[in-house]
Scaffold this active site. Structure first.
Site, PDB file in Angstrom:
ATOM      1  N   TYR A  66      48.297  48.792  33.440  1.00 47.18           N
ATOM      2  CA  TYR A  66      48.437  47.996  33.275  1.00 47.18           C
ATOM      3  C   TYR A  66      48.557  46.826  34.330  1.00 47.18           C
ATOM      4  O   TYR A  66      47.270  45.377  34.732  1.00 47.18           O
ATOM      5  CB  TYR A  66      50.052  47.272  32.681  1.00 47.18           C
ATOM      6  CG  TYR A  66      50.733  45.761  32.482  1.00 47.18           C
ATOM      7  CD1 TYR A  66      50.419  45.180  31.331  1.00 47.18           C
ATOM      8  CD2 TYR A  66      50.869  45.134  33.250  1.00 47.18           C
ATOM      9  CE1 TYR A  66      50.513  43.699  30.961  1.00 47.18           C
ATOM     10  CE2 TYR A  66      50.966  43.503  33.090  1.00 47.18           C
ATOM     11  CZ  TYR A  66      51.283  43.537  31.586  1.00 47.18           C
ATOM     12  OH  TYR A  66      51.612  41.811  31.357  1.00 47.18           O
TER      13      TYR A  66
ATOM     14  N   LYS B 215      45.246  43.428  34.882  1.00 44.96           N
ATOM     15  CA  LYS B 215      45.717  42.942  35.269  1.00 44.96           C
ATOM     16  C   LYS B 215      44.807  42.088  36.407  1.00 44.96           C
ATOM     17  O   LYS B 215      43.956  41.249  37.010  1.00 44.96           O
ATOM     18  CB  LYS B 215      47.502  42.010  35.366  1.00 44.96           C
ATOM     19  CG  LYS B 215      48.081  42.095  33.747  1.00 44.96           C
ATOM     20  CD  LYS B 215      47.056  41.418  32.888  1.00 44.96           C
ATOM     21  CE  LYS B 215      48.055  41.560  31.723  1.00 44.96           C
ATOM     22  NZ  LYS B 215      47.435  40.388  30.691  1.00 44.96           N
TER      23      LYS B 215
END
Length: 247
Positions: free
Chosen positions: A156, A160
């Site tokens: 993640y 990002k």
């Protein structure tokens, strides 16, 4: 209503931050295309709320990991509204685990949705933006995890962080064409995605937030609305909405 006559597309618009963004844009006068992947009923409810506000909306099912689906979504927007002015790349998923235990398919799923999805949607919208010759605005939803990192979220956080680098690079490419590209990096926001986090983790994080509370989706939407309507000399920037968690 500063966005009157504008058309915005929100990916992952069926709930949480995406729904709050769609409603904020509609309140400000924009017509809103609400993208969803699987949550059709939730997306339909957001569309009903848009219409109750007196706004115009359109539902569109698409998997943003698929380039053809993103191209079809942009085409449907143009067919229905004859233009597109704002793209909000919000679609995202989490599949948390320590790296030593992470399955390759969980890495792929998260990076495909959270990063490749941004690439697919941006690539599909650039030609209409350029053809309209009226600029355009792209707002990518990143995360403070992409700035500070987060244990158990290498997939993640990497995706990002990639969104932030992608945003800044595309801003440099498109600035001369009047297309503004920015990112918003939320912290701990009360959404369906964060609801399933272990309570122990939430209790550990809270003391590190300067405002001593988690954020609300509407507070992220406020930052997006600023970038969508008011930030005429802002591009390649990242607005952090985390209550001071990353200080």
């Amino acid at each position: 209503m500063d966005l009157q006559g504008k058309v915005a597309l929100v990916t992952g618009g069926s709930g949480g931050i995406g729904a709050a963004i769609a409603l904020a844009l509609a309140r400000d006068g924009a017509a809103v295309v609400i993208n969803y992947h699987r949550q059709k009923e939730a997306a339909a409810e957001i569309l009903r709320e848009v219409e109750l506000l007196g706004g115009r909306g359109l539902l569109y099912q698409a998997d943003v990991t698929q380039p053809e689906a993103c191209e079809g979504m942009i085409k449907a927007t143009l067919d229905h509204f004859s233009r597109i002015d704002i793209l909000i790349n919000n679609a995202g998923i989490r599949r948390d685990n320590l790296l030593a235990l992470m399955k390759p398919e969980d890495w792929d799923a998260v990076t495909d949705t959270n990063l490749k999805g941004v690439f697919n949607c941006c690539k599909a919208v650039l030609r209409p933006f350029l053809r309209q010759k009226s600029g355009g605005r792209i707002i990518n939803i990143s995360s403070v995890a992409g700035i500070t990192g987060n244990s158990g979220q290498t997939n993640y956080a990497a995706a990002k962080a990639g969104v932030i680098a992608f945003t800044r690079s595309l801003a440099k490419e498109m600035g001369r064409r009047g297309i503004l590209v920015n990112a918003v990096a939320p912290g701990m926001i009360e959404t369906r995605m964060t609801a399933d986090l272990p309570q122990q983790l939430k209790d550990t994080v809270l003391p590190h937030i300067a405002l001593q509370r988690f954020g609300r989706p509407e507070e992220v939407a406020e930052a997006v609305l600023f970038l969508a309507r008011s930030a005429h000399y802002v591009t390649g920037s990242v607005i952090v909405v985390d209550g001071g968690m990353s200080l």
